[in-house]
Design a protein around this motif. Structure first.
Motif, PDB file in Angstrom:
ATOM      1  N   ALA A  19      42.895  55.517  42.177  1.00 45.42           N
ATOM      2  CA  ALA A  19      43.451  54.529  41.243  1.00 45.42           C
ATOM      3  C   ALA A  19      43.456  55.034  39.805  1.00 45.42           C
ATOM      4  O   ALA A  19      44.094  54.419  38.948  1.00 45.42           O
ATOM      5  CB  ALA A  19      42.670  53.223  41.342  1.00 45.42           C
ATOM      6  N   GLY A  25      47.279  52.536  39.049  1.00 46.11           N
ATOM      7  CA  GLY A  25      46.223  51.696  38.508  1.00 46.11           C
ATOM      8  C   GLY A  25      46.119  50.348  39.187  1.00 46.11           C
ATOM      9  O   GLY A  25      45.080  49.692  39.132  1.00 46.11           O
ATOM     10  N   TRP A  26      47.173  49.926  39.869  1.00 49.03           N
ATOM     11  CA  TRP A  26      47.129  48.663  40.602  1.00 49.03           C
ATOM     12  C   TRP A  26      46.072  48.709  41.697  1.00 49.03           C
ATOM     13  O   TRP A  26      45.617  47.680  42.165  1.00 49.03           O
ATOM     14  CB  TRP A  26      48.493  48.344  41.204  1.00 49.03           C
ATOM     15  CG  TRP A  26      49.048  49.453  42.036  1.00 49.03           C
ATOM     16  CD1 TRP A  26      49.898  50.447  41.617  1.00 49.03           C
ATOM     17  CD2 TRP A  26      48.776  49.737  43.407  1.00 49.03           C
ATOM     18  NE1 TRP A  26      50.161  51.313  42.643  1.00 49.03           N
ATOM     19  CE2 TRP A  26      49.486  50.900  43.759  1.00 49.03           C
ATOM     20  CE3 TRP A  26      47.995  49.123  44.382  1.00 49.03           C
ATOM     21  CZ2 TRP A  26      49.428  51.460  45.037  1.00 49.03           C
ATOM     22  CZ3 TRP A  26      47.947  49.679  45.645  1.00 49.03           C
ATOM     23  CH2 TRP A  26      48.662  50.837  45.955  1.00 49.03           C
ATOM     24  N   GLY A  27      45.661  49.904  42.094  1.00 52.34           N
ATOM     25  CA  GLY A  27      44.634  50.039  43.117  1.00 52.34           C
ATOM     26  C   GLY A  27      43.280  49.505  42.682  1.00 52.34           C
ATOM     27  O   GLY A  27      42.427  49.192  43.513  1.00 52.34           O
ATOM     28  N   ASN A  28      43.085  49.374  41.354  1.00 50.23           N
ATOM     29  CA  ASN A  28      41.835  48.808  40.861  1.00 50.23           C
ATOM     30  C   ASN A  28      41.688  47.346  41.257  1.00 50.23           C
ATOM     31  O   ASN A  28      40.575  46.849  41.396  1.00 50.23           O
ATOM     32  CB  ASN A  28      41.746  48.951  39.343  1.00 50.23           C
ATOM     33  CG  ASN A  28      41.530  50.376  38.923  1.00 50.23           C
ATOM     34  OD1 ASN A  28      40.636  51.039  39.424  1.00 50.23           O
ATOM     35  ND2 ASN A  28      42.355  50.861  38.022  1.00 50.23           N
ATOM     36  N   TRP A  29      42.806  46.648  41.411  1.00 45.49           N
ATOM     37  CA  TRP A  29      42.730  45.249  41.843  1.00 45.49           C
ATOM     38  C   TRP A  29      42.166  45.135  43.248  1.00 45.49           C
ATOM     39  O   TRP A  29      41.660  44.083  43.637  1.00 45.49           O
ATOM     40  CB  TRP A  29      44.104  44.584  41.784  1.00 45.49           C
ATOM     41  CG  TRP A  29      44.528  44.290  40.384  1.00 45.49           C
ATOM     42  CD1 TRP A  29      45.490  44.936  39.671  1.00 45.49           C
ATOM     43  CD2 TRP A  29      43.996  43.305  39.503  1.00 45.49           C
ATOM     44  NE1 TRP A  29      45.582  44.409  38.418  1.00 45.49           N
ATOM     45  CE2 TRP A  29      44.679  43.400  38.284  1.00 45.49           C
ATOM     46  CE3 TRP A  29      42.984  42.350  39.624  1.00 45.49           C
ATOM     47  CZ2 TRP A  29      44.392  42.582  37.211  1.00 45.49           C
ATOM     48  CZ3 TRP A  29      42.719  41.536  38.555  1.00 45.49           C
ATOM     49  CH2 TRP A  29      43.415  41.651  37.364  1.00 45.49           C
ATOM     50  N   LEU A  75      41.380  48.759  34.030  1.00 47.58           N
ATOM     51  CA  LEU A  75      42.326  47.644  33.937  1.00 47.58           C
ATOM     52  C   LEU A  75      42.447  47.147  32.508  1.00 47.58           C
ATOM     53  O   LEU A  75      43.536  46.772  32.072  1.00 47.58           O
ATOM     54  CB  LEU A  75      41.898  46.501  34.855  1.00 47.58           C
ATOM     55  CG  LEU A  75      42.174  46.688  36.343  1.00 47.58           C
ATOM     56  CD1 LEU A  75      41.571  45.542  37.129  1.00 47.58           C
ATOM     57  CD2 LEU A  75      43.651  46.778  36.603  1.00 47.58           C
ATOM     58  N   GLY A  80      45.887  45.494  32.415  1.00 52.63           N
ATOM     59  CA  GLY A  80      45.915  44.778  33.686  1.00 52.63           C
ATOM     60  C   GLY A  80      45.128  43.489  33.665  1.00 52.63           C
ATOM     61  O   GLY A  80      45.288  42.637  34.504  1.00 52.63           O
TER      62      GLY A  80
END
Length: 82
Positions: A19, A25-29, A75, A80
């Motif tokens: 991520a 970076g959406w993988g952090n969600w 994020l 994010g």
């Protein structure tokens, strides 16, 4: 419980590294809640094991904690978190 939390933390750490790649970076969600579950498992492991056998559970708690902190910072940097 300690071994499960360490394995969970390693998987969360791998997902966190993926991520960190730009545009992923959406993988952090997904990694933050995953690591939170791992931290809960580690806390249960610390609670129910004898004092001499808590090393793996503590390691799992640290790994999952690092993933949660790095994910929140990432994020925050990327906008994010609103």
């Amino acid at each position: 419980m300690g071994l499960i939390s360490v394995i969970w933390g390693i998987v969360a750490m791998i997902w966190m590294v993926i991520a960190l790649i730009p545009f992923l970076g959406w993988g952090n969600w997904f990694s933050i809640p995953f690591a939170a579950v791992g931290a809960i498992i580690a806390a249960i492991g610390i609670l129910f094991t004898s004092p001499g056998n808590r090393g793996r559970a503590k390691t799992g708690l640290v790994l999952n904690g690092i993933v949660i902190i790095v994910g929140i910072v990432r994020l925050g940097m990327g906008g994010g978190i609103i």
